[in-house]
Design an enzyme around this catalytic site. Structure first.
Site, PDB file in Angstrom:
ATOM      1  NE  ARG A 165     -11.479   3.601   8.284  1.00 16.58           N
ATOM      2  CZ  ARG A 165     -11.858   4.787   8.774  1.00 16.58           C
ATOM      3  NH1 ARG A 165     -12.935   4.894   9.520  1.00 16.58           N
ATOM      4  NH2 ARG A 165     -11.138   5.871   8.498  1.00 16.58           N
ATOM      5  CG  ASP A 166     -13.307   3.800   0.278  1.00 15.86           C
ATOM      6  OD1 ASP A 166     -14.480   3.410   0.087  1.00 15.86           O
ATOM      7  OD2 ASP A 166     -12.811   4.763  -0.332  1.00 15.86           O
ATOM      8  CG  LEU A 167     -11.722  -3.963  -0.951  1.00 13.29           C
ATOM      9  CD1 LEU A 167     -10.315  -3.634  -1.446  1.00 13.29           C
ATOM     10  CD2 LEU A 167     -11.755  -5.357  -0.333  1.00 13.29           C
TER      11      LEU A 167
END
Length: 212
Positions: free
Chosen positions: A60-62
């Protein structure tokens, strides 16, 4: 973690060491990478995502900021604070994850996360990987936010990415632009899966780590 240790007061997490800083910083130093170099980093990113998918979680935060480099040639995915377990049905197909609020960095955020809609955990991570690939190849972000009021997002996600990059004369191969488009469609069901990205003709070409 490579190991977990504890004493009466502390929990110690033993992590791999990365001496090269963030991939964001390496890109900033180089301005952009060649297609061969970008393909090398993309393979590193896909390896990380494959490990996450096998574990049944989405990141979700790549982002470039959450990829650490070691010896200028290896990359590690870090910052798992926003990871979620992916729901699986008994068949065993993936289920959608219920809305969890807007999270992550604007540039890498998928449109369904931006709108706080139910989402496919694999699809949002592959979207972020597509944005990262765009940055590696061009040196600039595709848009500011994945919202219809952003003109670049509106047209690129609707299927006009190749046309726009051709008009801007960024010098990318047709295969590179085709892969970017197929990773960055508005609808998650239209985007390539991890295995489809690996099988794309652009990914099958030779790659090399960046030269100093």
């Amino acid at each position: 973690p490579l190991d977990l240790l504890s004493d009466e007061r502390h929990l110690y997490s033993i992590m791999p060491y990365a001496n090269g800083g963030e991939l964001f910083e390496l890109l900033d130093m180089n301005e952009k990478f060649t297609e061969s170099e970008s393909r090398y980093w993309m393979n590193q990113i896909l390896n990380g995502l494959e490990s996450l998918q096998r574990a049944g979680i989405c990141h979700r935060d790549l982002s470039l900021e959450n990829l650490l480099v070691h010896n200028d040639s290896g990359a590690l995915v870090i910052d798992m604070g926003m990871c979620l377990r992916i729901p699986y049905n008994s068949d065993p197909s993936r289920g959608l994850i219920t809305p969890q609020g807007t999270c992550g960095k604007w540039i890498y955020m998928s449109p369904e996360i931006y709108k706080n809609q139910a989402f496919d955990g694999h699809a949002v991570d592959l979207w972020a990987a597509g944005v990262i690939l765009f940055l590696l190849l061009t040196g600039f972000p595709p848009w500011d936010r994945a919202v219809g009021t952003d003109e670049r997002f509106k047209y690129m996600s609707a299927g006009y990415l190749v046309q726009m990059l051709t008009e801007w004369d960024v010098g990318l191969s047709s295969d590179a632009m085709d892969l970017l488009q197929r990773m960055l469609f508005l609808s998650p069901t239209d985007r390539l899966s991890l295995n489809q990205v690996r099988a794309h003709p652009w990914m099958q070409q030779p790659s090399q780590p960046p030269l100093r």
